[in-house]
Motif scaffolding. Structure first.
Motif, short mmCIF file in Angstrom:
data_model
loop_
_atom_site.label_atom_id
_atom_site.label_comp_id
_atom_site.label_asym_id
_atom_site.label_seq_id
_atom_site.Cartn_x
_atom_site.Cartn_y
_atom_site.Cartn_z
N PHE A 190 0.84 -1.21 0.00
CA PHE A 190 0.00 0.00 0.00
C PHE A 190 0.87 1.25 0.00
O PHE A 190 0.51 2.27 -0.60
N GLY A 191 2.01 1.20 0.69
CA GLY A 191 2.93 2.32 0.67
C GLY A 191 3.46 2.59 -0.73
O GLY A 191 3.54 3.74 -1.18
N ASN A 192 3.83 1.52 -1.42
CA ASN A 192 4.30 1.63 -2.80
C ASN A 192 3.22 2.22 -3.70
O ASN A 192 3.48 3.10 -4.53
N GLN A 193 2.00 1.74 -3.52
CA GLN A 193 0.88 2.23 -4.33
C GLN A 193 0.64 3.72 -4.09
O GLN A 193 0.38 4.48 -5.03
N ALA A 194 0.75 4.14 -2.83
CA ALA A 194 0.56 5.56 -2.51
C ALA A 194 1.64 6.42 -3.17
O ALA A 194 1.34 7.49 -3.72
N CYS A 195 2.88 5.95 -3.15
CA CYS A 195 3.97 6.68 -3.81
C CYS A 195 3.70 6.81 -5.31
O CYS A 195 3.95 7.87 -5.89
N ARG A 196 3.21 5.75 -5.91
CA ARG A 196 2.93 5.78 -7.34
C ARG A 196 1.83 6.77 -7.69
O ARG A 196 1.71 7.21 -8.84
N GLN A 197 1.03 7.13 -6.69
CA GLN A 197 -0.03 8.13 -6.92
C GLN A 197 0.38 9.51 -6.42
O GLN A 197 -0.46 10.40 -6.28
N GLY A 198 1.68 9.66 -6.15
CA GLY A 198 2.20 10.97 -5.79
C GLY A 198 2.02 11.36 -4.34
O GLY A 198 2.21 12.53 -3.98
N LEU A 199 1.68 10.39 -3.46
CA LEU A 199 1.48 10.68 -2.05
C LEU A 199 2.76 10.40 -1.27
O LEU A 199 3.53 9.51 -1.62
N THR A 200 2.98 11.15 -0.20
CA THR A 200 4.17 10.95 0.62
C THR A 200 3.92 9.85 1.65
O THR A 200 2.83 9.76 2.23
N VAL A 201 4.94 9.04 1.86
CA VAL A 201 4.82 7.86 2.73
C VAL A 201 6.06 7.75 3.60
O VAL A 201 7.17 8.13 3.19
N LEU A 202 5.88 7.22 4.81
CA LEU A 202 7.01 6.91 5.67
C LEU A 202 6.73 5.62 6.41
O LEU A 202 5.70 5.48 7.06
N PHE A 203 7.67 4.67 6.29
CA PHE A 203 7.56 3.38 6.98
C PHE A 203 8.41 3.44 8.24
O PHE A 203 9.58 3.82 8.20
N GLN A 204 7.82 3.04 9.38
CA GLN A 204 8.54 3.03 10.64
C GLN A 204 8.14 1.79 11.43
O GLN A 204 6.96 1.49 11.56
N ARG A 205 9.14 1.08 11.97
CA ARG A 205 8.84 0.05 12.96
C ARG A 205 8.55 0.78 14.27
O ARG A 205 9.37 1.57 14.73
N LEU A 206 7.38 0.53 14.84
CA LEU A 206 6.97 1.29 16.01
C LEU A 206 7.97 1.21 17.16
O LEU A 206 8.27 2.25 17.78
N PRO A 207 8.52 0.04 17.51
CA PRO A 207 9.49 0.01 18.62
C PRO A 207 10.68 0.93 18.40
O PRO A 207 11.11 1.63 19.33
N LEU A 208 11.21 0.95 17.19
CA LEU A 208 12.36 1.82 16.89
C LEU A 208 11.96 3.28 16.88
O LEU A 208 12.71 4.16 17.33
N LEU A 209 10.78 3.58 16.36
CA LEU A 209 10.30 4.96 16.33
C LEU A 209 10.17 5.52 17.74
O LEU A 209 10.59 6.65 18.02
N LEU A 210 9.62 4.72 18.65
CA LEU A 210 9.46 5.19 20.02
C LEU A 210 10.81 5.39 20.71
O LEU A 210 10.97 6.30 21.52
N GLU A 211 11.79 4.57 20.35
CA GLU A 211 13.14 4.78 20.87
C GLU A 211 13.71 6.11 20.37
O GLU A 211 14.31 6.86 21.14
N GLU A 212 13.52 6.39 19.10
CA GLU A 212 14.02 7.63 18.53
C GLU A 212 13.34 8.85 19.16
O GLU A 212 13.98 9.87 19.43
N LEU A 213 12.03 8.72 19.39
CA LEU A 213 11.31 9.83 20.01
C LEU A 213 11.76 10.05 21.45
O LEU A 213 11.85 11.20 21.91
N ALA A 214 12.07 8.96 22.15
CA ALA A 214 12.56 9.09 23.52
C ALA A 214 13.88 9.85 23.55
O ALA A 214 14.11 10.72 24.41
#
Length: 251
Positions: free
Chosen positions: A119-143
């Motif tokens: 779905f992320g790939n499909q969104a990019c193909r339609q000109g939409l911005t996308v960001l994939f994040q593994r939630l555990p790593l994202l929360l570490e980065e935010l901390a």
């Protein structure tokens, strides 16, 4: 000399697709039989295609998708719980344009991450911005961002993308900081930006996972994530196992 000057000027104006098309026409005997309007139309088409491809490459690079996946390769084998009509409708990406969330759940190996990336790939193909994040790593980065003063900047960046994919929701335990940070991320996006969640944890167990003694925060997160969301529940055998015994499987 005139041809050289024309190519130089096209490249200086960053009309790279048109410049390449002009060179192709010079090398093609068939192009000599076309009218000026036809040749100019082809150059315009090539410039547009060049720009669209360049933008797609940029969107895919920034999306940081974990899997190389596309909607056309979804495996609809019996027992997976996937309907072609539903996937075709979601592939239009109108749910993203309207800020609706999508939840993809299923057991380990069922293809949740692959589907999220498709779905992320499909969104990019339609000109939409996308960001994939593994939630555990994202929360570490935010901390960490709380300590260096960049939390607000990180939050604003997450709020801007059209589709935020949070992978492995429910995989790692949440502490109070992570729970509040997740609420802030969801709150900034709620109602106008779409979030795609992949989780092996059934939705009816999310409240217990999120509460941690603070049901108010859990209620707030669930209300923003689940209300009006669309859902895909993947079933059947592990796709990782099937890859080793059958034809290459996807999704």
């Amino acid at each position: 000399m005139l041809t050289h000057d024309t190519l130089r000027k096209l490249n200086e104006m960053k009309l790279f697709g048109m410049a390449q098309g002009f060179e192709d026409q010079l090398a093609s005997a068939a192009a000599a039989h076309l009218s000026f309007e036809e040749r100019f139309g082809l150059l315009t088409d090539q410039e547009m295609t060049f720009r669209e491809n360049r933008r797609l490459r940029r969107l895919l690079r920034n999306a940081k998708l974990r899997e190389s996946a596309c909607i056309e390769d979804v495996d609809y084998r019996t027992g997976r719980g996937l309907e072609r009509s539903e996937i075709a409708s979601l592939a239009l990406c109108n749910w993203i344009r309207h800020g609706i969330n999508l939840i993809v759940s299923g057991a380990t190996g069922s293809g949740k991450t692959w589907m999220g990336c498709a779905f992320g790939n499909q969104a990019c193909r339609q000109g939409l911005t996308v960001l994939f994040q593994r939630l555990p790593l994202l929360l570490e980065e935010l901390a960490v961002s709380h300590g260096d003063g960049s939390f607000r900047k990180c939050l604003n960046q997450l709020a801007k993308v059209d589709l935020l994919i949070l992978d492995d929701f429910g995989l790692a335990a949440l502490n109070a900081v992570g729970r509040n940070d997740l609420l802030e991320v969801i709150e900034q996006r709620s109602g106008h930006r779409s979030t795609l969640i992949t989780s092996q944890l059934p939705v009816d167990r999310w409240h217990d996972y999120l509460s941690g003694g603070n049901p108010t925060v859990a209620d707030a997160i669930l209300d923003r994530l689940i209300s009006g969301s669309q859902r895909i529940e993947l079933k059947g055998e592990s796709m990782r196992k099937l890859r080793g015994t059958r034809r290459p499987a996807v999704a």
